[in-house]
Design a protein around this motif. Structure first.
Motif, mmCIF file in Angstrom:
data_model
loop_
_atom_site.group_PDB
_atom_site.id
_atom_site.type_symbol
_atom_site.label_atom_id
_atom_site.label_comp_id
_atom_site.label_asym_id
_atom_site.label_seq_id
_atom_site.Cartn_x
_atom_site.Cartn_y
_atom_site.Cartn_z
ATOM 1 N N GLY A 219 -117.597 -29.966 -68.124
ATOM 2 C CA GLY A 219 -116.329 -30.075 -67.420
ATOM 3 C C GLY A 219 -116.477 -29.683 -65.961
ATOM 4 O O GLY A 219 -117.569 -29.366 -65.479
ATOM 5 N N GLY B 275 -108.214 -28.514 -64.755
ATOM 6 C CA GLY B 275 -109.272 -29.230 -65.451
ATOM 7 C C GLY B 275 -109.760 -28.428 -66.637
ATOM 8 O O GLY B 275 -109.488 -27.231 -66.758
ATOM 9 N N GLU B 276 -110.485 -29.079 -67.528
ATOM 10 C CA GLU B 276 -110.995 -28.415 -68.722
ATOM 11 C C GLU B 276 -112.451 -28.022 -68.532
ATOM 12 O O GLU B 276 -113.273 -28.826 -68.087
ATOM 13 C CB GLU B 276 -110.867 -29.308 -69.949
ATOM 14 C CG GLU B 276 -111.321 -28.633 -71.232
ATOM 15 C CD GLU B 276 -111.258 -29.537 -72.453
ATOM 16 O OE1 GLU B 276 -111.167 -29.016 -73.571
ATOM 17 O OE2 GLU B 276 -111.310 -30.768 -72.271
ATOM 18 N N LYS C 171 -115.599 -26.657 -70.791
ATOM 19 C CA LYS C 171 -116.039 -26.519 -72.174
ATOM 20 C C LYS C 171 -117.400 -25.841 -72.194
ATOM 21 O O LYS C 171 -118.351 -26.306 -71.563
ATOM 22 C CB LYS C 171 -116.124 -27.880 -72.860
ATOM 23 C CG LYS C 171 -116.475 -27.784 -74.347
ATOM 24 C CD LYS C 171 -116.409 -29.133 -75.031
ATOM 25 C CE LYS C 171 -117.544 -30.042 -74.607
ATOM 26 N NZ LYS C 171 -117.572 -31.295 -75.401
ATOM 27 N N SER D 180 -113.171 -23.975 -75.175
ATOM 28 C CA SER D 180 -112.658 -24.669 -73.991
ATOM 29 C C SER D 180 -111.568 -23.868 -73.303
ATOM 30 O O SER D 180 -110.843 -23.093 -73.935
ATOM 31 C CB SER D 180 -112.139 -26.062 -74.360
ATOM 32 O OG SER D 180 -110.950 -25.963 -75.108
ATOM 33 N N THR E 257 -108.638 -24.156 -69.816
ATOM 34 C CA THR E 257 -108.014 -24.915 -68.742
ATOM 35 C C THR E 257 -107.952 -24.023 -67.508
ATOM 36 O O THR E 257 -107.467 -22.892 -67.586
ATOM 37 C CB THR E 257 -106.604 -25.375 -69.130
ATOM 38 O OG1 THR E 257 -106.693 -26.239 -70.261
ATOM 39 C CG2 THR E 257 -105.939 -26.130 -67.980
#
Length: 337
Positions: free
Chosen positions: A214, A222-223, A225, A273, A275
């Motif tokens: 990511g 945005g993510e 991971k 994950s 954000t």
């Protein structure tokens, strides 16, 4: 012109001169006073501009903060102030000795009284982080609060130099919002700043390999991971830590702006994950705490955000002395109770 007339003319001229000076002084303000309007004036000025625009088509509208010569950026970074929102981080031991020791601190309200009531978030009333200014030492600590509002925690700061402590909390007061405060620590001794590790997508700690996927972007969610493996095999039985399968903190190189990232649903591995939104372009150091086999470990990454250039050298030494500096702490030693 007789003497009386001359005196009258001179007095009139003198009065005019002082009157002009007074008018200029009133318009400019005292020496050292800010010329730009204070934040409290922005609303009034903005409304005036809107009213003018309504009456005069083509007149400029009120300028927002991004129009003062700065590009729009992400959410405000935390940890840059020792006082915010009526709360202050007060360190009782701002100059701890290198090695094993104890840190004591309190969070005080606007009246100078230690706060004794906090909301529990991610399993704790308060999250306390200590990081070196060169971002090679990271400690996620779990202090204990006394009845008088004083917090205490053991800590291992192996090398002399500059550090920063962060207190991340939400007061229990009705309507209170989350606050992250930051205060400087200085460990006396000879100090040689280490270079920030280069940007990489993988990190290794205690036989575990963690891969970063990511992107972290300025002003845009945005993510991220992170995938955990051990001896080349995915770890599918991560254990909950602070109410989730991972805990991520990002610190911006240069000023150590603090970004506490919240995990997304999922687990128990191998993927964890989050954000996240970077407050600006720059170079960041990411620290992932994860638990497996009853032990919490920390994997660290250097990430460049928004086409950031290579990081600037770390700060100058803090009061060097004859005390030898210790080696940088291993990244896997970032967690303590």
């Amino acid at each position: 012109m007789n003497t009386g007339v001359r005196i009258a003319v001179f007095a009139a001229a003198l009065a005019a001169t002082f009157g002009t000076a007074y008018g200029v002084g009133t318009g400019v303000g005292p020496v050292g006073a800010p010329v730009a309007p204070a934040h409290g004036d922005h609303a009034a000025n903005g409304q005036a501009a809107k009213d003018r625009a309504a009456k005069e088509p083509g007149a400029p509208a009120a300028a927002g903060h991004a129009e003062h010569g700065q590009a729009a950026q992400g959410p405000a970074a935390g940890g840059l102030q020792v006082s915010e929102g009526g709360y202050t981080l007060s360190l009782e031991s701002p100059r701890p000795a290198p090695g094993q020791g104890e840190l004591r601190f309190s969070v005080k309200d606007s009246a100078g009284r230690p706060v004794t009531a906090f909301k529990t978030e991610h399993g704790k009333e308060l999250h306390f982080i200590v990081a070196s200014r060169d971002l090679t030492v990271y400690r996620h600590l779990h202090p204990v609060r006394g009845a008088d509002g004083t917090w205490s925690t053991p800590v291992d700061l192996p090398a002399a130099g500059g550090y920063k402590a962060f207190a991340d909390f939400t007061p229990a007061a009705e309507g209170a919002k989350g606050v992250t405060l930051g205060a400087d620590l200085a460990v006396p001794g000879a100090y040689q700043p280490a270079e920030l590790p280069p940007a990489a997508r993988t990190a290794e700690v205690d036989g575990y390999q963690v891969a970063l996927g990511g992107t972290l972007e300025p002003g845009k969610a945005g993510e991220l991971k992170l995938t955990v493996a051990k001896d080349g095999k995915p770890v599918t039985d991560l254990e909950p830590y602070l109410g989730a399968y991972g805990h991520l903190v990002a610190l911006r190189d240069g000023d150590l702006a603090y970004l506490h990232v919240h995990p997304n649903e999922g687990g128990p591995g191998p993927d964890v994950s989050f954000t996240a939104t970077a407050p600006s372009a720059g170079t960041y150091r990411l620290f992932l705490d994860f638990q497996h086999g009853g032990t919490v470990r920390t994997a660290a990454f250097t990430v460049s955000v928004g086409g950031a250039a290579a990081p600037a050298p770390a700060q100058a030494p803090v009061q060097p002395s004859a005390t030898p500096a210790g080696p940088p702490a291993a990244e896997g030693d970032g967690h303590a109770h």
